[in-house]
Design a protein around this motif. Structure first.
Motif, PDB file in Angstrom:
ATOM      1  N   LEU A 135       5.314   5.978  -6.658  1.00 45.47           N
ATOM      2  CA  LEU A 135       4.281   5.027  -6.240  1.00 45.47           C
ATOM      3  C   LEU A 135       3.926   5.160  -4.764  1.00 45.47           C
ATOM      4  O   LEU A 135       3.087   4.409  -4.259  1.00 45.47           O
ATOM      5  CB  LEU A 135       4.745   3.595  -6.525  1.00 45.47           C
ATOM      6  CG  LEU A 135       4.956   3.251  -8.002  1.00 45.47           C
ATOM      7  CD1 LEU A 135       5.649   1.907  -8.145  1.00 45.47           C
ATOM      8  CD2 LEU A 135       3.630   3.259  -8.743  1.00 45.47           C
ATOM      9  N   GLY A 136       4.584   6.085  -4.073  1.00 48.81           N
ATOM     10  CA  GLY A 136       4.295   6.283  -2.661  1.00 48.81           C
ATOM     11  C   GLY A 136       4.798   5.164  -1.778  1.00 48.81           C
ATOM     12  O   GLY A 136       4.235   4.879  -0.720  1.00 48.81           O
ATOM     13  N   ARG A 137       5.902   4.546  -2.187  1.00 45.80           N
ATOM     14  CA  ARG A 137       6.429   3.392  -1.455  1.00 45.80           C
ATOM     15  C   ARG A 137       7.931   3.569  -1.196  1.00 45.80           C
ATOM     16  O   ARG A 137       8.737   2.705  -1.538  1.00 45.80           O
ATOM     17  CB  ARG A 137       6.146   2.108  -2.242  1.00 45.80           C
ATOM     18  CG  ARG A 137       4.657   1.732  -2.259  1.00 45.80           C
ATOM     19  CD  ARG A 137       4.341   0.794  -3.403  1.00 45.80           C
ATOM     20  NE  ARG A 137       3.031   0.187  -3.313  1.00 45.80           N
ATOM     21  CZ  ARG A 137       1.892   0.754  -3.707  1.00 45.80           C
ATOM     22  NH1 ARG A 137       1.893   1.985  -4.212  1.00 45.80           N
ATOM     23  NH2 ARG A 137       0.738   0.107  -3.604  1.00 45.80           N
ATOM     24  N   SER A 178       0.831  -1.199   0.000  1.00 48.46           N
ATOM     25  CA  SER A 178       0.000   0.000   0.000  1.00 48.46           C
ATOM     26  C   SER A 178       0.868   1.253   0.000  1.00 48.46           C
ATOM     27  O   SER A 178       1.982   1.252   0.539  1.00 48.46           O
ATOM     28  CB  SER A 178      -0.898   0.021   1.248  1.00 48.46           C
ATOM     29  OG  SER A 178      -1.750  -1.108   1.287  1.00 48.46           O
ATOM     30  N   ALA A 179       0.356   2.292  -0.613  1.00 45.42           N
ATOM     31  CA  ALA A 179       1.066   3.572  -0.586  1.00 45.42           C
ATOM     32  C   ALA A 179       1.107   4.097   0.841  1.00 45.42           C
ATOM     33  O   ALA A 179       0.201   3.856   1.640  1.00 45.42           O
ATOM     34  CB  ALA A 179       0.370   4.572  -1.499  1.00 45.42           C
ATOM     35  N   GLU A 180       2.185   4.799   1.158  1.00 39.49           N
ATOM     36  CA  GLU A 180       2.343   5.339   2.496  1.00 39.49           C
ATOM     37  C   GLU A 180       1.420   6.535   2.716  1.00 39.49           C
ATOM     38  O   GLU A 180       1.042   7.231   1.775  1.00 39.49           O
ATOM     39  CB  GLU A 180       3.809   5.765   2.684  1.00 39.49           C
ATOM     40  CG  GLU A 180       4.776   4.592   2.603  1.00 39.49           C
ATOM     41  CD  GLU A 180       6.154   4.981   2.121  1.00 39.49           C
ATOM     42  OE1 GLU A 180       6.382   6.182   1.878  1.00 39.49           O
ATOM     43  OE2 GLU A 180       7.003   4.082   1.982  1.00 39.49           O
ATOM     44  N   ALA A 181       1.049   6.747   3.946  1.00 40.08           N
ATOM     45  CA  ALA A 181       0.193   7.880   4.288  1.00 40.08           C
ATOM     46  C   ALA A 181       0.904   9.183   3.935  1.00 40.08           C
ATOM     47  O   ALA A 181       2.115   9.318   4.119  1.00 40.08           O
ATOM     48  CB  ALA A 181      -0.141   7.841   5.779  1.00 40.08           C
ATOM     49  N   GLU A 198      14.543   4.451  -6.287  1.00 42.30           N
ATOM     50  CA  GLU A 198      14.264   5.682  -5.544  1.00 42.30           C
ATOM     51  C   GLU A 198      13.178   6.496  -6.251  1.00 42.30           C
ATOM     52  O   GLU A 198      12.229   6.980  -5.614  1.00 42.30           O
ATOM     53  CB  GLU A 198      15.548   6.500  -5.409  1.00 42.30           C
ATOM     54  CG  GLU A 198      15.438   7.678  -4.452  1.00 42.30           C
ATOM     55  CD  GLU A 198      14.921   8.950  -5.116  1.00 42.30           C
ATOM     56  OE1 GLU A 198      14.279   9.779  -4.432  1.00 42.30           O
ATOM     57  OE2 GLU A 198      15.149   9.104  -6.328  1.00 42.30           O
ATOM     58  N   LEU A 199      13.292   6.626  -7.570  1.00 40.59           N
ATOM     59  CA  LEU A 199      12.306   7.392  -8.334  1.00 40.59           C
ATOM     60  C   LEU A 199      10.942   6.711  -8.307  1.00 40.59           C
ATOM     61  O   LEU A 199       9.913   7.350  -8.076  1.00 40.59           O
ATOM     62  CB  LEU A 199      12.777   7.548  -9.783  1.00 40.59           C
ATOM     63  CG  LEU A 199      13.956   8.492 -10.018  1.00 40.59           C
ATOM     64  CD1 LEU A 199      14.534   8.280 -11.414  1.00 40.59           C
ATOM     65  CD2 LEU A 199      13.521   9.938  -9.828  1.00 40.59           C
ATOM     66  N   ALA A 200      10.936   5.409  -8.541  1.00 42.61           N
ATOM     67  CA  ALA A 200       9.673   4.681  -8.542  1.00 42.61           C
ATOM     68  C   ALA A 200       9.053   4.644  -7.157  1.00 42.61           C
ATOM     69  O   ALA A 200       7.823   4.729  -7.006  1.00 42.61           O
ATOM     70  CB  ALA A 200       9.888   3.262  -9.058  1.00 42.61           C
ATOM     71  N   GLY A 201       9.886   4.542  -6.127  1.00 44.19           N
ATOM     72  CA  GLY A 201       9.364   4.551  -4.766  1.00 44.19           C
ATOM     73  C   GLY A 201       8.615   5.827  -4.451  1.00 44.19           C
ATOM     74  O   GLY A 201       7.550   5.803  -3.822  1.00 44.19           O
ATOM     75  N   ARG A 202       9.158   6.962  -4.901  1.00 41.80           N
ATOM     76  CA  ARG A 202       8.477   8.235  -4.681  1.00 41.80           C
ATOM     77  C   ARG A 202       7.208   8.323  -5.513  1.00 41.80           C
ATOM     78  O   ARG A 202       6.155   8.767  -5.032  1.00 41.80           O
ATOM     79  CB  ARG A 202       9.412   9.395  -5.036  1.00 41.80           C
ATOM     80  CG  ARG A 202      10.593   9.544  -4.079  1.00 41.80           C
ATOM     81  CD  ARG A 202      11.453  10.728  -4.477  1.00 41.80           C
ATOM     82  NE  ARG A 202      10.688  11.968  -4.459  1.00 41.80           N
ATOM     83  CZ  ARG A 202      10.903  13.004  -5.248  1.00 41.80           C
ATOM     84  NH1 ARG A 202      11.884  12.942  -6.151  1.00 41.80           N
ATOM     85  NH2 ARG A 202      10.167  14.091  -5.146  1.00 41.80           N
ATOM     86  N   ASP A 213      -2.526  11.359  -6.809  1.00 42.32           N
ATOM     87  CA  ASP A 213      -3.002  10.246  -5.985  1.00 42.32           C
ATOM     88  C   ASP A 213      -2.187   8.994  -6.287  1.00 42.32           C
ATOM     89  O   ASP A 213      -1.478   8.917  -7.295  1.00 42.32           O
ATOM     90  CB  ASP A 213      -4.485   9.968  -6.262  1.00 42.32           C
ATOM     91  CG  ASP A 213      -5.363  11.169  -5.985  1.00 42.32           C
ATOM     92  OD1 ASP A 213      -5.447  11.569  -4.810  1.00 42.32           O
ATOM     93  OD2 ASP A 213      -5.941  11.714  -6.943  1.00 42.32           O
ATOM     94  N   ALA A 214      -2.320   7.994  -5.421  1.00 36.81           N
ATOM     95  CA  ALA A 214      -1.588   6.748  -5.607  1.00 36.81           C
ATOM     96  C   ALA A 214      -1.947   6.113  -6.950  1.00 36.81           C
ATOM     97  O   ALA A 214      -3.120   5.836  -7.212  1.00 36.81           O
ATOM     98  CB  ALA A 214      -1.909   5.780  -4.481  1.00 36.81           C
ATOM     99  N   PRO A 215      -0.973   5.894  -7.828  1.00 37.09           N
ATOM    100  CA  PRO A 215      -1.256   5.303  -9.141  1.00 37.09           C
ATOM    101  C   PRO A 215      -1.779   3.872  -9.017  1.00 37.09           C
ATOM    102  O   PRO A 215      -1.308   3.096  -8.183  1.00 37.09           O
ATOM    103  CB  PRO A 215       0.103   5.333  -9.843  1.00 37.09           C
ATOM    104  CG  PRO A 215       0.898   6.369  -9.115  1.00 37.09           C
ATOM    105  CD  PRO A 215       0.441   6.269  -7.690  1.00 37.09           C
TER     106      PRO A 215
END
Length: 348
Positions: A183-185, A40-43, A177-181, A61-63
């Motif tokens: 995707l909110g993860r 899940s995406a982070e708060a 790092e880029l994908a984590g940001r 919003d979370a993709p």
């Protein structure tokens, strides 16, 4: 335990972090939507702006509908627990379905997940086809996205995360790092980076002969032996070798140009390609013999002394150029042992 079983379990562990979400474990049902994420995406992760060399991606919003371009970006998304709806077709080192064995193994661990549609990029990124899929994010952190592609997708209202610097120079850590940001993860990305770096460190410890060895990653074409292709020290292949302890030969720094991942020199300079080991890819054993007996290429010191490796296994070679958390364990087990053997003089 077979390698593939172990690899699948590693991939699942990367994508299934208990402090964020639990992986699906029930039986798939035709009346249940296929899972698109195991985390899940982070708060408070959104909205977020992710910068790249081609422009900013503003993600509100979370993709949920993610399309990936680039050979490794589908791996990046899946290693973070997100199943892409469409991804670039893998035509070199891929499966008959245009995927990879490590992606398919990881996807198989997600009960009921559907394989992404595979996009043919032979003639460039199929922008119109991507727009028709109505994604809410395009990931292309290590891809052939052009400024025109980026602008057209962005104009269609689709956020695009491209590469952070020069094309084809993105490391697997930067991609995460880029994908984590995007995707909110970010916490998932940090964990995946740490776990994958441990795999590389364990491999380096297993093959101490790599430490300090000068290794040149090249392209030798048996159909045109008049040139020697050399990959820049900043390209993913040499970068990975450096993470295992290898050193860039002087010839690489001499001929490389800033921002250019690959260059060629005349085969007349074969003796100047001084390195403890030379690596390349080949299509067949016949090609290896052609290289080894060529009047010019055979003068490369590493070839002359048997300290070279020409891989005909494109599956094992692929992670060296398109590395990811899913593919690197495969390369560490199936490619790097041959590099170590070449250091020892038992090469191609």
């Amino acid at each position: 335990m077979t390698h593939r079983t172990a690899h699948r379990r590693t991939a699942l562990a990367l994508a299934c972090l208990p402090f964020l979400a639990a992986c699906s474990t029930g039986s798939a049902s035709s009346d249940v939507a296929a899972p698109t994420a195991t985390t899940s995406a982070e708060a408070d992760a959104f909205p977020v702006t992710v910068e790249s060399a081609l422009g900013d991606a503003v993600i509100e919003d979370a993709p949920e509908r993610v399309v990936t371009v680039g050979y490794a970006d589908s791996d990046v998304a899946l290693s973070l627990g997100v199943v892409p709806i469409a991804s670039e077709k893998i035509t070199w080192g891929g499966t008959a379905g245009g995927s990879t064995v490590w992606f398919d193994d990881a996807l198989a661990e997600i009960d009921g997940a559907r394989a992404p549609e595979r996009l043919d990029t032979t003639d460039g990124i199929p922008v119109d086809e991507i727009i028709a899929l109505e994604p809410d994010l395009v990931l292309g952190t290590n891809s052939g996205l052009t400024q025109q592609d980026f602008d057209k997708l962005t104009k269609a209202g689709i956020p695009v995360v491209a590469y952070p610097g020069d094309m084809w120079f993105t490391t697997w850590q930067q991609s995460l790092e880029l994908a984590g940001r995007a995707l909110g993860r970010t916490a998932v990305a940090d964990r995946v980076v740490a776990d994958t770096e441990q795999v590389i460190a364990d491999t380096a410890a297993k093959y101490p002969q790599l430490d300090g060895a000068t290794i040149a990653y090249t392209y030798l074409n048996p159909a045109d032996t008049s040139q020697i292709g050399i990959y820049s020290a900043e390209e993913n292949r040499p970068v990975l070798l450096a993470q295992l302890g290898a050193v860039t030969p002087a010839i690489v720094d001499e001929v490389s140009e800033p921002g250019v991942f690959y260059t060629t020199i005349s085969a007349e300079r074969a003796k100047d390609v001084e390195a403890d080991v030379l690596l390349t890819d080949a299509e067949s054993e016949a090609d290896i013999e052609t290289i080894e007996t060529d009047p010019l290429l055979s003068q490369v010191p590493a070839i002359a002394s048997g300290h070279w490796y020409a891989s005909t296994d494109h599956v094992a070679s692929l992670p060296m150029s398109a590395p990811s958390a899913l593919s690197l364990p495969y390369a560490m087990e199936n490619y790097i042992p041959h590099v170590a053997a070449a250091v020892d003089g038992d090469g191609s």
